[in-house]
Design an enzyme around this catalytic site. Structure first.
Site, PDB file in Angstrom:
ATOM      1  CE1 TYR A  23       5.471 -11.031  57.972  1.00  0.00           C
ATOM      2  CE2 TYR A  23       5.506  -8.260  57.303  1.00  0.00           C
ATOM      3  CZ  TYR A  23       5.360  -9.667  57.313  1.00  0.00           C
ATOM      4  OH  TYR A  23       3.872  -9.086  56.672  1.00  0.00           O
ATOM      5  N   PRO A  76       1.093  -4.467  48.302  1.00  0.00           N
ATOM      6  CG  PRO A  76      -0.493  -5.611  47.925  1.00  0.00           C
ATOM      7  CD  PRO A  76       0.437  -4.883  47.562  1.00  0.00           C
ATOM      8  CB  SER A 105      -1.554  -4.895  53.341  1.00  0.00           C
ATOM      9  OG  SER A 105      -1.536  -6.582  53.872  1.00  0.00           O
ATOM     10  CD  GLN A 125      -3.923  -8.291  49.818  1.00  0.00           C
ATOM     11  OE1 GLN A 125      -3.180  -7.197  50.706  1.00  0.00           O
ATOM     12  NE2 GLN A 125      -3.934  -9.564  50.383  1.00  0.00           N
ATOM     13  CB  THR A 153      -3.394 -11.809  47.403  1.00  0.00           C
ATOM     14  OG1 THR A 153      -2.901 -10.608  47.588  1.00  0.00           O
ATOM     15  CG2 THR A 153      -2.058 -12.532  47.163  1.00  0.00           C
ATOM     16  CE  LYS A 251       0.825  -8.173  45.045  1.00  0.00           C
ATOM     17  NZ  LYS A 251       1.893  -9.459  45.813  1.00  0.00           N
ATOM     18  CG  HIS A 275       3.578 -12.989  48.639  1.00  0.00           C
ATOM     19  ND1 HIS A 275       2.452 -13.393  48.564  1.00  0.00           N
ATOM     20  CD2 HIS A 275       4.006 -12.458  49.419  1.00  0.00           C
ATOM     21  CE1 HIS A 275       1.304 -12.496  49.272  1.00  0.00           C
ATOM     22  NE2 HIS A 275       2.380 -12.518  49.885  1.00  0.00           N
ATOM     23  NE  ARG A 309      14.306  -4.038  46.055  1.00  0.00           N
ATOM     24  CZ  ARG A 309      12.572  -4.300  45.929  1.00  0.00           C
ATOM     25  NH1 ARG A 309      12.681  -4.342  44.980  1.00  0.00           N
ATOM     26  NH2 ARG A 309      13.358  -5.139  46.665  1.00  0.00           N
ATOM     27  NE  ARG A 329      11.600  -7.908  50.625  1.00  0.00           N
ATOM     28  CZ  ARG A 329      11.440  -9.489  49.929  1.00  0.00           C
ATOM     29  NH1 ARG A 329      10.922  -8.613  48.646  1.00  0.00           N
ATOM     30  NH2 ARG A 329      10.795 -10.429  50.529  1.00  0.00           N
TER      31      ARG A 329
HETATM   32  C1  LIG Z   1       6.382  -7.186  54.500  1.00  0.00           C
HETATM   33  C2  LIG Z   1       6.055  -7.414  53.621  1.00  0.00           C
HETATM   34  C3  LIG Z   1       4.146  -7.697  53.901  1.00  0.00           C
HETATM   35  C4  LIG Z   1       3.288  -8.508  53.379  1.00  0.00           C
HETATM   36  N1  LIG Z   1       2.372  -8.505  52.684  1.00  0.00           N
HETATM   37  C5  LIG Z   1       1.501  -8.832  51.567  1.00  0.00           C
HETATM   38  C6  LIG Z   1       0.360  -8.729  51.731  1.00  0.00           C
HETATM   39  O1  LIG Z   1      -0.022  -7.895  52.277  1.00  0.00           O
HETATM   40  N2  LIG Z   1      -0.604  -9.266  50.625  1.00  0.00           N
HETATM   41  C7  LIG Z   1      -0.395  -9.038  49.298  1.00  0.00           C
HETATM   42  O2  LIG Z   1      -0.973  -9.362  48.565  1.00  0.00           O
HETATM   43  N3  LIG Z   1       1.890  -9.046  48.864  1.00  0.00           N
HETATM   44  C8  LIG Z   1       1.873  -9.315  50.265  1.00  0.00           C
HETATM   45  N4  LIG Z   1       3.462  -9.182  50.398  1.00  0.00           N
HETATM   46  C9  LIG Z   1       4.427  -8.772  48.532  1.00  0.00           C
HETATM   47  C10 LIG Z   1       3.898  -7.555  47.899  1.00  0.00           C
HETATM   48  O3  LIG Z   1       2.494  -7.278  47.435  1.00  0.00           O
HETATM   49  C11 LIG Z   1       4.695  -8.308  46.535  1.00  0.00           C
HETATM   50  O4  LIG Z   1       4.279  -8.708  45.886  1.00  0.00           O
HETATM   51  C12 LIG Z   1       6.259  -8.217  46.767  1.00  0.00           C
HETATM   52  O5  LIG Z   1       6.681  -7.323  48.296  1.00  0.00           O
HETATM   53  C13 LIG Z   1       6.748  -7.233  45.792  1.00  0.00           C
HETATM   54  O6  LIG Z   1       8.603  -7.508  46.123  1.00  0.00           O
HETATM   55  P1  LIG Z   1       9.511  -6.482  46.526  1.00  0.00           P
HETATM   56  O7  LIG Z   1       8.945  -6.548  48.219  1.00  0.00           O
HETATM   57  O8  LIG Z   1      10.652  -7.165  46.443  1.00  0.00           O
HETATM   58  O9  LIG Z   1       8.665  -5.053  45.245  1.00  0.00           O
HETATM   59  C14 LIG Z   1       4.742  -7.909  51.309  1.00  0.00           C
HETATM   60  C15 LIG Z   1       6.062  -8.119  51.494  1.00  0.00           C
HETATM   61  C16 LIG Z   1       6.359  -7.829  52.082  1.00  0.00           C
HETATM   62  C17 LIG Z   1       7.720  -7.217  52.149  1.00  0.00           C
END
Ligand SMILES: Cc1cc2nc3c(=O)[nH]c(=O)nc-3n(C[C@H](O)[C@H](O)[C@H](O)COP(=O)(O)O)c2cc1C
Length: 377
Positions: A23, A76, A105, A125, A153, A251, A275, A309, A329
């Protein structure tokens, strides 16, 4: 050894049950959107200048009138408190200690009122359905709790097709099957350190989807609650602008025309994002759109996320027009592995990379980063 943000992923893979790791780490369909986030960063090289007395440099910056210790924040992430014990508050506190933004989140499992206690500067968010009667009470709740920044979002109109989650046995609601029990059983450190202590306080619920408490993570209602966002449109954002007195951030924007619309509606910032490659596969990396988006944003703040990163990634994003980046992540992996201390360590690593790279570039502050420091290959 955990020396850079990418090191946290293999360590978290060993700690988390397979469905949960899938996930967090996963993307949608073929993973092309996720891959493009990394590829787009690779297309730029840096053009340093030398002999510029960089001993007094700082990675500090300002965003929407507030000072931060570095130009990155924690994105988030839903279900954080299932991966890491008390994950939402742990990340909120780590961000507070590191002097960087933290975004809670809307799919989180900790009451937003409790998270803002842990970090009064946290942003919230929201995932909102296109229903005024849902929007107004949630916003009233967020305001009452004391948040100053609200993020909407917008890239989840429809549920994503995360095949990798299904293959790995992850779903919302979480289905308790023999295989899930086995996957949990072979990760005793997570079971004993996170899962059982969490369950001992009751089955986790989606606490912040609406004004009232949402469904438990194993209830079918959870999936129904997620599926009602396809009515959402710009009128709802205008309504939010009308009733939310704090900073308003949109977002999940990619198209420069949407950046212009957000600005015209009075948003304080936009987060360019696909995302993390988790929604529309083959969605372009927002980095490729950044200069056009900057042109539309004017003096509205512009953030970006996806695949950032390294300190050099942060510098590239700022050079292309971002005011700040978000990282997802790796911070959740860090919290999974070692709670607040490890999340702070992750922030410290990225901060020191930014600081070092500024020096190597001949720059003294993020504000000195311009498009001229980049060369396209
Ligand atoms: C496990 C997970 C849960 C996420 N849940 C949300 C969320 O609830 N709301 C949201 O706007 N973005 C969510 N995202 C997207 C992140 O906010 C973000 O846009 C994205 O992880 C950025 O990329 P990166 O993980 O490569 O840094 C989620 C991402 C991950 C990895």
């Amino acid at each position: 050894m955990l020396l850079t943000l990418d090191d946290f992923e293999p360590a978290a893979r060993r700690r988390l049950p397979r469905p949960l790791f899938a996930y967090v780490s996963g993307a949608t369909e073929t993973g092309a959107a996720w891959q493009d986030n990394r590829d787009a960063l690779q297309e730029w090289r840096l053009l340093p200048k030398v002999l510029r007395s960089v001993e007094e440099r700082s990675s500090a910056c300002t965003l929407m009138g507030k000072s931060y210790e570095a130009p990155f924040g924690i994105a988030p992430m839903g279900l954080s408190a299932l991966m890491a014990r008390d994950g939402d508050r742990v990340l909120a506190r780590a961000a507070g200690a590191a002097g960087i933004p933290f975004v809670l989140s809307g799919s989180s499992l900790t009451r937003l009122e409790d998270v803002v206690q842990a970090n009064p500067d946290a942003w919230f968010q929201a995932y909102l359905p296109g229903e005024e009667e849902r929007i107004r009470p949630l916003i009233a709740r967020v305001l009452r709790a004391g948040f100053g920044t609200l993020v909407l979002t917008a890239d989840t109109a429809v549920l994503a097709n995360r095949e990798n989650n299904l293959r790995a046995g992850f779903s919302t609601p979480l289905r308790i099957r023999p295989r899930l029990i086995w996957d949990f059983a072979i990760r005793p450190r997570w079971v004993l350190g996170t899962f059982l202590p969490t369950l001992s306080q009751g089955m986790p619920h989606f606490e912040n989807s609406f004004a009232e408490r949402g469904a438990p993570i194993i209830s079918k209602q959870a999936a129904r609650d997620f599926g009602r966002k396809d009515h959402l449109n710009w009128d709802h954002l205008a309504l939010m602008r009308e009733i939310w007195p704090g900073k308003l951030v949109l977002k999940g924007v990619i198209h420069p025309e949407d950046v212009a619309k957000a600005r015209a509606l009075g948003c304080d910032a936009v987060v360019l994002s696909n995302h993390g490659g988790r929604q529309l596969d083959h969605a372009i990396s927002p980095l490729r759109i950044l200069p056009e988006a900057r042109a539309q944003a004017g003096d509205m703040a512009l953030l970006i996320d996806g695949g950032i990163r390294r300190g050099t990634d942060v510098i590239k994003a700022l050079a292309l027009g971002a005011d700040m980046v978000l990282v997802g992540r790796p911070f959740l992996y860090a919290a999974t592995l070692g709670g607040q201390a490890m999340a702070e360590q992750a922030a410290g690593i990225l901060k020191s990379e930014v600081h070092r790279n500024l020096g190597l570039m001949g720059l003294r502050a993020p504000s000195e980063i311009t498009p001229a420091v980049l060369h396209r290959i």
